[in-house]
Write a protein that holds these residues in place. Structure first.
Motif, PDB file in Angstrom:
ATOM      1  N   GLY A 170       1.821  -2.099  -9.876  1.00 27.74           N
ATOM      2  CA  GLY A 170       1.289  -1.343  -8.743  1.00 27.74           C
ATOM      3  C   GLY A 170       1.530   0.151  -8.788  1.00 27.74           C
ATOM      4  O   GLY A 170       0.744   0.931  -8.260  1.00 27.74           O
ATOM      5  N   HIS A 171       2.627   0.552  -9.415  1.00 26.59           N
ATOM      6  CA  HIS A 171       2.965   1.978  -9.415  1.00 26.59           C
ATOM      7  C   HIS A 171       2.842   2.592 -10.800  1.00 26.59           C
ATOM      8  O   HIS A 171       3.566   3.523 -11.158  1.00 26.59           O
ATOM      9  CB  HIS A 171       4.341   2.193  -8.784  1.00 26.59           C
ATOM     10  CG  HIS A 171       4.366   1.682  -7.375  1.00 26.59           C
ATOM     11  ND1 HIS A 171       3.733   2.344  -6.343  1.00 26.59           N
ATOM     12  CD2 HIS A 171       4.838   0.532  -6.858  1.00 26.59           C
ATOM     13  CE1 HIS A 171       3.855   1.640  -5.238  1.00 26.59           C
ATOM     14  NE2 HIS A 171       4.510   0.523  -5.519  1.00 26.59           N
ATOM     15  N   MET A 172       1.882   2.053 -11.554  1.00 30.32           N
ATOM     16  CA  MET A 172       1.545   2.677 -12.834  1.00 30.32           C
ATOM     17  C   MET A 172       0.393   3.653 -12.606  1.00 30.32           C
ATOM     18  O   MET A 172      -0.416   3.483 -11.692  1.00 30.32           O
ATOM     19  CB  MET A 172       1.147   1.606 -13.842  1.00 30.32           C
ATOM     20  CG  MET A 172       2.270   0.605 -14.076  1.00 30.32           C
ATOM     21  SD  MET A 172       1.949  -0.489 -15.443  1.00 30.32           S
ATOM     22  CE  MET A 172       2.220   0.636 -16.791  1.00 30.32           C
ATOM     23  N   ASP A 187      -1.343  10.588  -2.062  1.00 31.60           N
ATOM     24  CA  ASP A 187       0.024  10.071  -2.064  1.00 31.60           C
ATOM     25  C   ASP A 187       0.035   8.554  -2.163  1.00 31.60           C
ATOM     26  O   ASP A 187      -0.824   7.865  -1.612  1.00 31.60           O
ATOM     27  CB  ASP A 187       0.740  10.471  -0.754  1.00 31.60           C
ATOM     28  CG  ASP A 187       1.017  11.962  -0.720  1.00 31.60           C
ATOM     29  OD1 ASP A 187       1.088  12.574  -1.801  1.00 31.60           O
ATOM     30  OD2 ASP A 187       1.140  12.501   0.404  1.00 31.60           O
ATOM     31  N   CYS A 188       1.066   8.061  -2.837  1.00 32.32           N
ATOM     32  CA  CYS A 188       1.339   6.627  -2.876  1.00 32.32           C
ATOM     33  C   CYS A 188       2.494   6.354  -1.917  1.00 32.32           C
ATOM     34  O   CYS A 188       3.328   7.232  -1.691  1.00 32.32           O
ATOM     35  CB  CYS A 188       1.714   6.210  -4.300  1.00 32.32           C
ATOM     36  SG  CYS A 188       1.864   4.429  -4.522  1.00 32.32           S
ATOM     37  N   ASP A 189       2.586   5.133  -1.374  1.00 28.70           N
ATOM     38  CA  ASP A 189       3.690   4.802  -0.463  1.00 28.70           C
ATOM     39  C   ASP A 189       5.051   4.923  -1.136  1.00 28.70           C
ATOM     40  O   ASP A 189       6.079   5.050  -0.466  1.00 28.70           O
ATOM     41  CB  ASP A 189       3.510   3.392   0.103  1.00 28.70           C
ATOM     42  CG  ASP A 189       2.440   3.369   1.189  1.00 28.70           C
ATOM     43  OD1 ASP A 189       2.009   4.455   1.614  1.00 28.70           O
ATOM     44  OD2 ASP A 189       2.036   2.263   1.606  1.00 28.70           O
ATOM     45  N   GLY A 194      -1.343   9.200  -7.895  1.00 30.87           N
ATOM     46  CA  GLY A 194      -2.142   8.714  -9.015  1.00 30.87           C
ATOM     47  C   GLY A 194      -1.802   7.303  -9.449  1.00 30.87           C
ATOM     48  O   GLY A 194      -2.084   6.903 -10.574  1.00 30.87           O
ATOM     49  N   HIS A 195      -1.201   6.524  -8.572  1.00 30.82           N
ATOM     50  CA  HIS A 195      -0.826   5.152  -8.917  1.00 30.82           C
ATOM     51  C   HIS A 195      -1.944   4.173  -8.545  1.00 30.82           C
ATOM     52  O   HIS A 195      -2.750   4.448  -7.652  1.00 30.82           O
ATOM     53  CB  HIS A 195       0.460   4.747  -8.187  1.00 30.82           C
ATOM     54  CG  HIS A 195       1.660   5.531  -8.625  1.00 30.82           C
ATOM     55  ND1 HIS A 195       2.899   5.398  -8.045  1.00 30.82           N
ATOM     56  CD2 HIS A 195       1.805   6.457  -9.624  1.00 30.82           C
ATOM     57  CE1 HIS A 195       3.760   6.197  -8.646  1.00 30.82           C
ATOM     58  NE2 HIS A 195       3.114   6.859  -9.597  1.00 30.82           N
ATOM     59  N   LEU A 196      -1.938   3.026  -9.214  1.00 33.28           N
ATOM     60  CA  LEU A 196      -2.892   1.964  -8.881  1.00 33.28           C
ATOM     61  C   LEU A 196      -2.875   1.682  -7.376  1.00 33.28           C
ATOM     62  O   LEU A 196      -3.913   1.598  -6.727  1.00 33.28           O
ATOM     63  CB  LEU A 196      -2.519   0.716  -9.692  1.00 33.28           C
ATOM     64  CG  LEU A 196      -3.324  -0.569  -9.522  1.00 33.28           C
ATOM     65  CD1 LEU A 196      -4.803  -0.329  -9.732  1.00 33.28           C
ATOM     66  CD2 LEU A 196      -2.815  -1.633 -10.491  1.00 33.28           C
TER      67      LEU A 196
HETATM   68 ZN   LIG Z   1       3.336   4.293  -6.226  1.00 32.55          ZN
END
Ligand SMILES: [Zn+2]
Length: 328
Positions: A170-172, A187-189, A194-196
């Motif tokens: 998930g965070h790649m 932004d990612c949580d 830029g993460h999946l």
């Molecule tokens: Zn992430």
């Protein structure tokens, strides 16, 4: 239990599904839903207070001589049951306590079998397709987070790394469609970009919609708008499914034994046929000479209908040894 659709657990077994929002407890065929003791529901409580509350909930259902099977929505070592962390349950805290060790210490008269929720979902999905002759079978969840696990079905094994992990995708970093490169800045949580998960997970979709200039996007009406052939909703779906399709291409290119991938979780199950259609469109587009899309065909992925995979039933299947977690 056979690979049927019954959700009833065997005698002496209590099943618990711990998610960020709900904690579901099943005895026999009765499932009770409670508010999860999570940071999401109790933003003022500390990690220590939240883990105490979770342990209290789990100890409450323990019966002498019985067993408790748990599907836990957290990154954890599936070999040792050591829990690492979970954003919905405990935010960005890295757990120091051995939760399952504490359960076993405090209630040694009860059998405790705790596995990661994706592992449990994979066990339930794999059991439901066990007679179809597949070699490797995977389960991908696209919900508030994104994660994958793959089992060697004939050997009934899930191979994990030295930390007891597999498939934490998930965070790649992810590719996005060429005409919307600015989405990589969302932004990612987890705090990254830029993460999946920052494009395709449930909480990301409204942010992607806003970045695409869609005003007033409501997640609750997404499926209905797609059913009504709303072009704006269709464009959003194409964008948020693109990273998932690219991840599947990587899987197909590197995992020749992966015959079937089940795709579940709130986002996928909520959009079902729309989600499946969008994935097929991406996967059937030719990208290079070695493209596997046309070779695998539509039968290689299956977007699951709501409720088709049951994590509590999967937790019981893990406890019964339907799949074994190994390092080699
Ligand atoms: Zn992430």
């Amino acid at each position: 239990m056979s690979a049927g659709t019954s959700t009833a657990l065997g005698d002496g077994t209590v099943g618990v599904d711990v998610g960020g929002t709900w904690l579901r407890v099943r005895t026999g065929d009765v499932t009770e839903r409670r508010t999860a003791p999570s940071l999401l529901n109790h933003p003022g409580l500390s990690t220590s207070e939240l883990t105490d509350l979770l342990l209290d909930e789990l100890l409450l259902v323990a019966e002498p001589g019985g067993r408790v099977v748990v599907s836990l929505g957290a990154a954890m070592n599936d070999l040792t049951s050591r829990v690492y962390g979970s954003a919905p349950l405990w935010g960005d805290a890295r757990l120091r306590r051995d939760l399952v060790g504490e359960l076993r210490l405090r209630r040694p008269d009860t059998g405790w079998c705790v596995h990661n929720d994706v592992t449990c979902a994979l066990a339930d999905f794999a059991a439901s397709v066990a007679n179809e002759g597949h070699r490797h079978v995977g389960y991908l969840t696209v919900s508030s987070g994104i994660a994958l696990k793959v089992a060697d079905l004939p050997a009934r094994r899930i191979v994990v790394d030295g930390n007891g992990l597999q498939g934490e995708v998930g965070h790649m970093k992810t590719p996005v469609p060429a005409d919307v490169p600015y989405l990589l800045g969302l932004d990612c949580d987890c705090g990254g970009t830029g993460h999946l998960a920052s494009i395709s997970a449930g909480p990301a979709i409204p942010r992607v919609a806003k970045a695409l200039g869609m005003s007033g996007f409501e997640p609750g009406t997404f499926a209905a708008r797609l059913s009504a052939n709303d072009p704006e909703a269709a464009a959003l779906l194409r964008v948020v499914t693109y990273p998932v399709a690219e991840m599947i291409r990587w899987l197909w290119a590197t995992q020749p034994l992966l015959d079937l991938l089940g795709i579940g979780g709130g986002v996928a199950e909520g959009l079902t046929e729309h989600f499946e259609h969008a994935l097929h469109e991406h996967l059937e587009a030719e990208t290079n000479y070695s493209d596997a899309g046309g070779v695998r065909g539509r039968s290689a992925i299956r977007v699951l209908r709501p409720g088709a995979v049951d994590p509590i039933r999967g937790a019981e299947r893990m406890a019964d040894g339907f799949l074994t977690v190994v390092t080699s």
